[in-house]
Structures are given as structure tokens and as C-alpha cells.
Design a protein around this motif. Structure first.
Motif: not given
Length: 287
Positions: A216-217, A224-226, A234-238, A244-246
């Protein structure tokens, strides 16, 4: 040979005891005859007979559907020739043109008519000297039912026919050897692969759920991630997700909608400053 013999009541009774007609073609009937004479692979009777399908007669024209040559003197050496008919129409055609049976008659010890069910043949239609054979009642049994015994003769075996049988037997043995070698190779390769490849445990429900989330992500991101050649990794998406959580943890008056308004004001202010800076400090470069 072609004179008709009225078999009378006993064969009719034998016919009535047979199983209902079966949907068997000529190939299936040949397989039943193979099992009748030789059993399955590894059976004690495997070498008791040499069997041939579609064997040409010395006249070079007519073929026997199935020929079985007994090889053990203890059971009697013989050449059994079989004419296979799988329907009433086939049998009536044979009666109208008996040349095929005539071509093989001198070279057979016994001559058999083989049918899926005895109802295909009327008792009065069976030519004199012919035997009648049908499949066993129980599919688990190998021995065919012999409803009418054939006449027994001493066959004539010309060298041409013997040579043809020997060549067919040689080719058949070669084919069986090649098949066995291929099967052994495939089995060995499969065993070797099983020994070298680590066993893979089935995925747990949690692992399957994680893969669905990743799918889904990647769909939302658009790549594709990676894949380091794509726009994101993957690092940028993380990092984006943590930001967003902050934001979600900020007080209500600083929620994302308010942040958007603040960003718009900042953008407008920067634009105004950009207009003023060349007048205030024309020789300075804003970094």
C-alpha cells in the motif's frame, strides 16, 4: 474360419454376468491386456510375455491390435493375437471385412476378440475358433474374463515376422531404458535441490500484514521502496512519517491546517522582502 458358430445358451449366460458396458477406448483395452499378461511393473509375470501393439502381419498390409507371445515353456509357448472392438458398429464392420483376421490367423496359436462388454457381440456372430475376452468385473483385478475359449493351433512363424518382433522388442526395451534413466535423473535432481535449498517456513499472519502495508505504501509513493533510482528511498519516507507523527503530537492550535496558514504568511513575507532587498542592499546576495 469365418463360418459362424451358434454358441448356444452357456455363452449367453456368461454374457449376462458381465458388468455394465464401460467407456473404454482401444488404448485403454490394450493397457488392460498388458496388465492381464504381464501385470504391473515389478510383477512376477513381468517377463512372462512379450507384447506388441499394432504389429504388422507378414502380408505387409494388416495390423494386429495386440499380440502377446508367451516366453515361459512351463506355461506353454504361444502366440495370442487380439482383435479389439469398442463398439457394436466396429464389430459389424469387422464381420463385413474379415481380411484383417484372415491375415493373422495362420500366425496365431489363439485368436481373440476383445470387447469392453459382451453385449457388443451376439453369440451367433462369433466366428468359429475365435475366443471372446472382456475386462474383469472388478477394476482391481488384472485377469481378463474369458467368456469363450478359442481353438488352439500350431502357428506358422516366418523369419520376417520373428525379425519384426525382435526389432520391436529391442526398440521397446531401449525406450523403457531411456524413460527410466530420465526419471532417475529428474528424481536425483529434485533430491539434490531439496538438500541444498533451505526449508522455507510459511509466513505468519503478522508477516503477511506487513507485506500488505508495504504494498500500500509503495502504491501511494508511486515507486518501489528501496529502489535508489526512484524519487524516494526508505530513509526519506521514514523521516517524512516521523515528521507527520511529530505534527500530530503538537497542541491543537498548531495543527496541520494552522501550519499551512503560517507557511503561506511566511511565503508572502519572503516575497515582499525579495522586492525590498535589491533597493536596500543592491550589492548583497541573499544565500
Amino acid at each position: 474360419m469365418t463360418d459362424m458358430l451358434d454358441l448356444g445358451t452357456p455363452p449367453a449366460k456368461a454374457h449376462s454376468k458381465t458388468a455394465p458396458p464401460r467407456d473404454l477406448n482401444a488404448r485403454a483395452m490394450c493397457e488392460l491386456l498388458e496388465r492381464h499378461y504381464r501385470g504391473k511393473d515389478g510383477h512376477r509375470d513381468q517377463d512372462s510375455h512379450a507384447t506388441f501393439r499394432e504389429l504388422r502381419a507378414p502380408d505387409q498390409v494388416h495390423y494386429a491390435d495386440f499380440v502377446a507371445v508367451s516366453l515361459w515353456s512351463s506355461r506353454g509357448l504361444a502366440v495370442d493375437v487380439h482383435e479389439i472392438k469398442v463398439s457394436r458398429a466396429d464389430w459389424l464392420t469387422e464381420l463385413a471385412k474379415p481380411s484383417k483376421a484372415e491375415a493373422w490367423w495362420p500366425y496365431s496359436t489363439r485368436f481373440w476378440l476383445v470387447v469392453p462388454d459382451a453385449s457388443i457381440v451376439k453369440a451367433s456372430e462369433l466366428p468359429e475358433g475365435w475366443g471372446l475376452m472382456v475386462p474383469p468385473k472388478n477394476a482391481n483385478h488384472r485377469v481378463m474374463q474369458k467368456l469363450v475359449k478359442p481353438a488352439v493351433r500350431t502357428p506358422v512363424l516366418p523369419l520376417e515376422l520373428l525379425a519384426r518382433m525382435l526389432m520391436r522388442g529391442r526398440d521397446e526395451e531401449k525406450r523403457r531404458l531411456e524413460t527410466a534413466t530420465h526419471e532417475a535423473f529428474v528424481k536425483g535432481a529434485e533430491q539434490a535441490r531439496t538438500l541444498t535449498e533451505p526449508a522455507r517456513a510459511p509466513m505468519t499472519p503478522a508477516e503477511r500484514e506487513r507485506l500488505r502495508t508495504l504494498d500500500t505504501l509503495e502504491l501511494i509513493v508511486g515507486s518501489p521502496i528501496g529502489n535508489w533510482n526512484s524519487r524516494y528511498n526508505a530513509r526519506q519516507i521514514g523521516d517524512a512519517i516521523r515528521w507527520l507523527e511529530t505534527v500530530n503530537k503538537l497542541p491543537t492550535n498548531y495543527e496541520l491546517a494552522n501550519l499551512t496558514k503560517v507557511a503561506e504568511k511566511i511565503t508572502a513575507t519572503v516575497e515582499e522582502l525579495g522586492k525590498l532587498l535589491p533597493e536596500v542592499a543592491p550589492n548583497r546576495t541573499v544565500g
